[in-house]
Every structure is written in C-alpha cells, then in structure tokens.
Write an enzyme that holds these catalytic residues in place. Sequence first.
Site, mmCIF file in Angstrom:
data_model
loop_
_atom_site.group_PDB
_atom_site.id
_atom_site.type_symbol
_atom_site.label_atom_id
_atom_site.label_comp_id
_atom_site.label_asym_id
_atom_site.label_seq_id
_atom_site.Cartn_x
_atom_site.Cartn_y
_atom_site.Cartn_z
ATOM 1 N N GLN A 2 -8.671 1.645 -20.524
ATOM 2 C CA GLN A 2 -8.206 1.313 -19.276
ATOM 3 C C GLN A 2 -7.613 -0.039 -18.959
ATOM 4 O OE1 GLN A 2 -12.643 2.235 -18.480
ATOM 5 N NE2 GLN A 2 -11.857 2.938 -16.718
ATOM 6 N N VAL A 6 -4.716 -3.071 -19.577
ATOM 7 C CA VAL A 6 -3.323 -2.965 -19.482
ATOM 8 C C VAL A 6 -2.698 -4.245 -20.272
ATOM 9 C CG1 VAL A 6 -3.310 -1.999 -17.163
ATOM 10 C CG2 VAL A 6 -3.186 -4.460 -17.320
ATOM 11 N N HIS A 29 -3.995 2.846 -17.532
ATOM 12 C CA HIS A 29 -3.802 2.667 -16.314
ATOM 13 C C HIS A 29 -2.136 1.855 -16.541
ATOM 14 C CE1 HIS A 29 -8.029 2.457 -15.163
ATOM 15 N NE2 HIS A 29 -7.635 3.574 -14.933
ATOM 16 N N CYS A 37 11.108 -0.271 -10.954
ATOM 17 C CA CYS A 37 11.381 0.014 -9.484
ATOM 18 C C CYS A 37 10.640 1.283 -9.185
ATOM 19 C CB CYS A 37 12.892 0.000 -9.573
ATOM 20 S SG CYS A 37 13.464 0.326 -7.888
ATOM 21 N N CYS A 92 14.158 3.730 -8.221
ATOM 22 C CA CYS A 92 15.178 4.043 -9.049
ATOM 23 C C CYS A 92 14.444 4.172 -10.610
ATOM 24 C CB CYS A 92 16.389 3.445 -9.080
ATOM 25 S SG CYS A 92 16.351 1.684 -9.641
ATOM 26 N N CYS A 140 14.845 -5.130 -7.050
ATOM 27 C CA CYS A 140 15.427 -4.330 -8.433
ATOM 28 C C CYS A 140 16.807 -4.756 -8.488
ATOM 29 C CB CYS A 140 15.404 -2.918 -7.905
ATOM 30 S SG CYS A 140 16.140 -1.932 -9.374
ATOM 31 N N LEU A 147 -22.251 -4.588 -21.714
ATOM 32 C CA LEU A 147 -23.292 -5.613 -21.213
ATOM 33 C C LEU A 147 -23.506 -5.312 -19.648
ATOM 34 C CD1 LEU A 147 -21.606 -8.861 -22.974
ATOM 35 C CD2 LEU A 147 -23.768 -7.657 -23.688
ATOM 36 N N GLY A 148 -24.551 -4.286 -19.543
ATOM 37 C CA GLY A 148 -24.866 -3.901 -18.284
ATOM 38 C C GLY A 148 -24.676 -2.521 -17.873
ATOM 39 N N CYS A 164 -18.808 -6.195 -27.491
ATOM 40 C CA CYS A 164 -17.935 -4.972 -28.176
ATOM 41 C C CYS A 164 -17.668 -5.442 -29.643
ATOM 42 C CB CYS A 164 -16.850 -4.613 -27.625
ATOM 43 S SG CYS A 164 -17.211 -3.810 -26.008
#
EC number: 2.3.1.286
Length: 271
Positions: free
Chosen positions: A99, A101, A117, A125, A128, A176, A243-244, A260
């Site tokens: 998830q 980016v 994601h 753009c 285009c 663009c 964590l939660g 992690c």
Amino acid sequence: MASSPLRDFVERHPRLLVLTGAGCSTGSGIPDYRDREGQWKRAEPLRYQAFVGDALARQRYWARSLIGWPRLKAAQPNGAHRALAELERRGGLSLLLTQNVDGLHQAAGSQRVLDLHGRIDAVRCLACTHRQSRQQLQAELLALNPDWAALDAATAPDGDADLDGLDFSSFRVPPCPDCGALLKPYVVFFGENLPVARVEAALRALAAADALLVLGSSLMVYSGYRYAQAAAEQGKPIAAVNLGLTRADPLLSLKLEADCADALSWLLPGG
C-alpha cells in the site's frame, strides 16, 4: 536460530502473499497515518475530488510536497524491506503487495512487487499520456516558487509536509507540458478508484498463495482489507504484524504487536 510463531508461520506457508502498509516504512523515517486504535493521527489526506476540483487545494498540496518530497526521496530501506527482499530470494514469497508509494521495497531488492496505490516518484497528466519523474517536477516547482524553498515544516506521510497557515494562492503549479492539463502524482488518492487490472492481479496472486501475511497495516482502508477478507473466504490463514488494531483482527490466525523490522529480523544475517 530460535524459532518464533511468525517464523513458523512463514516456513509452513512457502507461497506467501505479503501485504505491507505504512508501518513497514516508519523505520525509514516516513511517518504513518494512524494510531494504535486505527484512528487518524492527523487530518485525513487530500481527496481526489478536491485535488481535481479546487485550484487552491492543488496549490496547497504542491507547496507542501515541495518541502516534503526531498525527505521522502532521501529515505533508505530499513530492516523490514531488506528482510522481505531476502524472503523473496529464498523463494518464500509469491507476491509483495504494498500500500506504500515510496518505492523502498524495490530499493531493497524486491522484484515481485505490486504497488497497489502507485508510486509517488512519478507524475502523470490527467488528460493525456504524458508522464515525468517527480524529481523533474521538483525542479520546475522550485524554479517557479524560489521563495518557498527556504520554508521548513514537519515531515508528514508520503512526501507531504505540515506546511500550514500560509497564503497558498500565489504558489505556481506547472501544467502538463504537452497539453496544459492537470498534473497529478501517480498515486491513488483517497476517493479515487484503484485500477481494476491492479486489483485483479492481486486477487489472482492471492488465489495462488497458501497464506496472507500483513505487515504494518491497520487495513482500515478497504483497498487493503479486501485481501484479508478474500483470504478468509478462501479458507487461507492470515498473520499480521502491526503496532495496534487491524480491521482484520477477527480473521487472523496469528497477530504480533511488534515493529516490522524486529519481527522479521530472523531473515537477516545475525538475526
């Protein structure tokens, strides 16, 4: 090497679909969105409808991004990213569905990655086919807004910065270069639909996997939760390190409240 419930889970299920969230990248200095109860730590991120429909919202977004992007670009993979690259190298991972980016899984050496994601290091753009790197756009933003470069703000998730209380109406956003339309980060904003092909590719990978491992995600957003839901419907075991709270807690066969990188350290030399 001492055994652990997570290591046992991973070794019992050699065709893992691994789903990662923001908690996988906090060790690289990238803040996450939610607290231990799954609630927002800050205001909800800008929604797609506001980005495309409100010029001032876009100006505010890109002004904050001008400050936040260099920090995200400088982030380096942490132990969690490196451990997952090692798991792939050992043949224990069928797909890494993230998830995030930030591109840090790829930077750590993972190759079987699906960016659910999208990626913040690219811009496209909306009208285009033009695409360019986020770094190229950074140079254009700085050239158009030199006085903003000296501002400072706290780092926020995904290349954002907590730059507020200013008049953003003078901030100049380049259009663009090919058609003059709106440029947008190549990421899925809140309120925007995921590309169908991406969703279906992840579901096919889940169908071929023998278990799901969730790392650093509360799964509060349906785009991630759907895979836990689908795994449960298919009778596949689900483990989570977070964590939660996670939205999928009732579906889990194993839950570790841990960092992690710490939970995966057994995959790395000296772990």
